[in-house]
Structures are given as structure tokens and as C-alpha cells.
Design a protein around this motif. Structure first.
Motif, mmCIF file in Angstrom:
data_model
loop_
_atom_site.group_PDB
_atom_site.id
_atom_site.type_symbol
_atom_site.label_atom_id
_atom_site.label_comp_id
_atom_site.label_asym_id
_atom_site.label_seq_id
_atom_site.Cartn_x
_atom_site.Cartn_y
_atom_site.Cartn_z
ATOM 1 N N THR A 207 0.979 -1.278 0.166
ATOM 2 C CA THR A 207 -0.506 -0.037 0.144
ATOM 3 C C THR A 207 0.990 1.450 -0.003
ATOM 4 O OG1 THR A 207 0.599 -0.074 2.502
ATOM 5 C CG2 THR A 207 -1.434 -1.318 1.679
ATOM 6 N N ILE A 208 0.146 2.439 -0.272
ATOM 7 C CA ILE A 208 0.904 3.477 0.084
ATOM 8 C C ILE A 208 1.552 4.032 1.256
ATOM 9 C CG2 ILE A 208 0.720 6.203 -0.207
ATOM 10 C CD1 ILE A 208 -1.310 5.973 -2.397
ATOM 11 N N GLY A 209 0.536 3.711 2.642
ATOM 12 C CA GLY A 209 1.741 3.749 3.383
ATOM 13 C C GLY A 209 2.362 3.090 3.996
ATOM 14 N N GLY B 289 2.141 2.875 16.394
ATOM 15 C CA GLY B 289 2.142 3.570 15.014
ATOM 16 C C GLY B 289 2.319 4.857 14.836
ATOM 17 N N GLU B 290 0.917 5.031 15.328
ATOM 18 C CA GLU B 290 0.968 5.878 15.003
ATOM 19 C C GLU B 290 2.249 7.846 15.483
ATOM 20 O OE1 GLU B 290 -3.299 5.036 15.063
ATOM 21 O OE2 GLU B 290 -1.294 4.430 16.200
ATOM 22 N N ALA B 291 2.997 7.277 16.701
ATOM 23 C CA ALA B 291 3.800 7.962 17.262
ATOM 24 C C ALA B 291 4.932 7.864 16.470
ATOM 25 C CB ALA B 291 3.472 7.787 19.051
ATOM 26 N N ILE B 292 5.227 6.468 16.090
ATOM 27 C CA ILE B 292 6.672 5.368 15.269
ATOM 28 C C ILE B 292 6.227 7.048 13.529
ATOM 29 C CG2 ILE B 292 7.112 3.740 14.144
ATOM 30 C CD1 ILE B 292 6.088 2.008 16.322
ATOM 31 N N ALA B 293 5.131 6.723 13.104
ATOM 32 C CA ALA B 293 4.897 7.896 11.935
ATOM 33 C C ALA B 293 5.195 8.917 12.187
ATOM 34 C CB ALA B 293 3.435 7.276 11.217
ATOM 35 N N ALA C 231 1.924 2.496 8.953
ATOM 36 C CA ALA C 231 1.550 2.879 8.410
ATOM 37 C C ALA C 231 0.135 3.050 7.546
ATOM 38 C CB ALA C 231 1.758 1.528 7.109
ATOM 39 N N GLN C 232 -0.729 2.805 8.307
ATOM 40 C CA GLN C 232 -2.432 3.742 7.957
ATOM 41 C C GLN C 232 -1.613 4.770 8.328
ATOM 42 O OE1 GLN C 232 -4.682 1.059 10.637
ATOM 43 N NE2 GLN C 232 -5.027 -0.450 9.531
ATOM 44 N N ALA C 233 -1.516 5.554 9.130
ATOM 45 C CA ALA C 233 -0.944 7.246 9.912
ATOM 46 C C ALA C 233 -0.335 7.642 8.413
ATOM 47 C CB ALA C 233 -0.346 6.524 10.434
ATOM 48 N N LEU C 234 0.397 7.017 8.143
ATOM 49 C CA LEU C 234 1.021 7.879 6.755
ATOM 50 C C LEU C 234 0.236 7.987 5.611
ATOM 51 C CD1 LEU C 234 4.599 6.179 7.382
ATOM 52 C CD2 LEU C 234 4.148 8.891 7.822
ATOM 53 N N GLU C 235 -0.718 6.462 5.115
ATOM 54 C CA GLU C 235 -1.301 7.098 3.899
ATOM 55 C C GLU C 235 -2.501 7.750 4.388
ATOM 56 O OE1 GLU C 235 -3.391 3.637 1.258
ATOM 57 O OE2 GLU C 235 -1.984 2.495 2.732
ATOM 58 N N ALA C 236 -2.584 7.983 5.913
ATOM 59 C CA ALA C 236 -4.258 8.896 5.886
ATOM 60 C C ALA C 236 -3.045 10.753 5.702
ATOM 61 C CB ALA C 236 -4.474 8.582 7.195
#
Length: 339
Positions: A2-4, A187-191, A331-336
Motif C-alpha cells: 500500500t501507499i502507507g 504506530g501513529e507516534a512512530i510515524a 503505515a495507516q497513519a502515513l497513508e492517511a
């Protein structure tokens, strides 16, 4: 992909290349917890495990590295305490085993330590609790830095992770890989830290309740029950007895430590004990407390070292699942953000 996932891989590329791992996530070295089982599980899952040498003798470290190698063929590192009286012998043990990365914790490395590690072919990672210290370490030739905020478990400095990251990443991230640690539970914090220029992250508390962790069932239960506000920093009672603050879950052991400091300070006032002896009493008092909690399961009188991310530890599960969740969230956070 995925993009994320693609964006995450790109942001982690430098950290992965440096560590030799699939994802740029290190498992923080936690005394008694970060031994062969947890370290091997972390490396096998694609992250980077670190043996916590702590107060081990060279012979014990030798056995621990050999035991870890028997469980994983992936790279892992060893965390050494700079004030260990046998530091140079421990470095030699790491060299004999071909350990690829050595992390030095607990203050500025003594003269010759960096050179001794580099002579074995290993990369040196150091903790930098302040920008001035970080710059000094960069000049002395360290290969990477960990910036750890006061939200972390165990021995802590006075500044929060978010402030350290804002202050230090813009200054240092282009010069060498910088890993961010302290209070990371999702994971959002990691991103977020990767977006700010970090090469990767380090988490400890989040992995304590991994199925592979040998921590006592009582110790894990205490983590699962705790909320963020239960992980408090110890208080220094008397400036003559310098105690580096330790973040741990509130319990009778923490209160007893405060009482012990008062008692020793009073003996000092009354001239019943010399300064050096007083400080030694404080050190000894705390030394066995962590083992009592982690190994023996005495969660009342032992030390429950935990970071503030403990509130995000909700169950016991395989390490690969914990790491997989963190990576998926990042990955989801970066995709968003891309959207």
C-alpha cells in the motif's frame, strides 16, 4: 504494497540499513526482561533485539550471547552500562562473539570505550539526554544516537520525548541515525517521529507482556492493570544523596525506597555514617528490587520499572503480533497523511 507501507519502508530505510533488520524498531534493554528469549523473538519478528547486560559478569554475558545466537540467526545488539567496573572485559566478550551493535547507557563513555568497541568491528550507539551531550558524542565518533524522554521506564532524564525530538532531530538527523524512545505505545507516534527525521524508534514497556518475555506472571498482570498515571518517577529526598530518578509503577517498594532515603539522610545528619557509605546503602537497597519483581513476582516490594505507555499494554500476546500491530498502525497513519 500500500501507499502507507511504501512510505513507511522509505522512512525506515536508513534505520533498517544501519541495524540490519527488516523494521527500524529496537526493543529497549530492560534488566532481567531483555534476555535471550525476548531478544531472539524481537529479532526473529523483524525488529532489533538488545540484551540488557546490566550488572552481568563477563561470563554471564558470554553465556547470554551464546544462548541468543542459538535462538536466532538475525542481528541483535548488547546494551552495556558505562559505569560497569568490567566494561572493557564485557566489550571484549561482545567482540569475541561478533556482536554487530553495542549500546552504551548511563552517562558519557569512559576514555577508550568507543575505540575498544569500534576495534571489534561493532557499531556504537549512545543515549543522548541533551543536545549539548549529543553533539559531544557525535564529535567523539558514535555511529548512532538514542534520544529518550522522561516518559520512559527505568532511569530517566528530566525532559519529555516530544521536546527532545523537536530540539534534536533537526540538528542531528542528517549527520547520523537517531532513534527516538520514551512513551511510544502506538504506530501513529512512530510515524510522527519518522516524519520528523528519526531513523527509527525504541520501545521497551510495550514488549514486556510478550508471550516470549520471561517476566513473572504477576509482573505482567501489574502492567496489564496499570494506567499511564501509575508509572511515576521516584523522588530524591536529600541532595546529598544523588539518586537518578526511576520511573516505575507505584507500590510499597517505591514508598519503602523513599523511607530508606530519609533514614540514611538522618544517619548522615547524626554523623553515624560517612557520605560514601550512605550513597552505597542507597545503591544496594535498590539493586535487587527489580529482580524481585521480574523474576520472583514480588510486585509489592520489588521494582516495577515501566514507562508511561504502560496504559497501552492490555494483554499478553506474541511479540510478532505486537510488532505487527505497531507497523500496521504506522503505515495507516502515513497513508492517511498522504491522502
Amino acid at each position: 504494497m500500500t501507499i502507507g507501507q511504501e512510505r513507511l519502508a522509505r522512512r525506515m530505510a536508513r534505520g533498517c540499513e544501519f541495524l540490519g533488520s527488516e523494521v527500524a524498531v529496537m526493543c529497549g534493554a530492560m534488566s532481567w526482561v531483555s534476555e535471550r528469549n525476548l531478544v531472539a523473538a524481537m529479532s526473529n519478528a523483524g525488529g532489533f533485539g538488545l540484551i540488557a547486560c546490566g550488572a552481568m559478569t563477563p561470563a554471564l554475558l558470554d553465556a547470554e550471547i551464546a544462548g541468543t545466537k542459538a535462538l536466532t540467526s538475525k542481528p541483535f545488539g548488547v546494551n552495556l552500562i558505562t559505569m560497569h567496573p568490567q566494561l572493557f572485559e564485557l566489550i571484549e566478550v561482545c567482540g569475541r562473539h561478533g556482536v554487530t551493535h553495542v549500546v552504551l547507557a548511563g552517562g558519557l563513555p569512559p576514555k577508550g570505550a568507543l575505540e575498544a568497541i569500534k576495534a571489534t568491528g561493532a557499531k556504537v550507539i549512545c543515549f543522548a539526554p541533551a543536545l549539548s551531550l549529543a553533539k559531544k558524542l557525535v564529535r567523539s565518533g558514535v555511529d548512532a544516537l538514542v534520544i529518550e524522554g522522561m516518559e520512559a521506564g527505568g532511569h530517566i532524564g528530566p525532559v519529555s520525548t516530544s521536546v527532545l525530538a523537536q530540539e534534536m532531530l533537526p540538528e542531528l538527523a542528517e549527520q547520523l541515525p537517531v532513534f527516538v524512545a520514551g512513551g511510544i505505545g502506538r504506530g501513529e507516534a512512530i510515524a510522527g517521529y519518522l516524519d520528523m527525521g528519526a531513523a527509527g524508534v525504541q520501545l521497551g514497556t510495550r514488549f514486556v507482556c510478550a508471550t516470549e518475555s520471561i517476566a513473572h506472571a504477576n509482573f505482567k498482570k501489574a502492567f496489564i492493570r496499570a494506567s499511564a498515571r501509575d508509572a511515576v518517577a521516584s523522588v530524591q529526598i536529600d541532595p546529598r544523596l544523588p539518586v537518578i530518578p526511576v520511573r516505575a509503577l507505584k507500590n510499597a517498594g517505591g514508598e519503602a525506597f523513599t523511607a530508606k532515603q530519609r533514614e540514611v539522610a538522618q544517619m548522615l545528619d547524626e554523623g553515624k555514617v560517612a557520605m560514601a557509605e550512605a550513597q552505597l546503602q542507597i545503591e544496594h537497597y535498590w539493586a535487587g528490587a527489580l529482580r524481585r519483581a521480574v523474576i520472583d513476582g514480588d510486585v509489592e516490594n520489588g521494582s516495577l520499572m515501566a514507562g508511561q505507555s504502560v496504559g497501552m499494554v492490555t494483554k499478553e500476546e506474541p511479540l510478532a503480533d505486537i510488532l505487527g500491530t505497531l507497523i500496521a498502525e504506522a503505515a495507516q497513519a502515513l497513508e492517511a497523511r498522504a491522502a
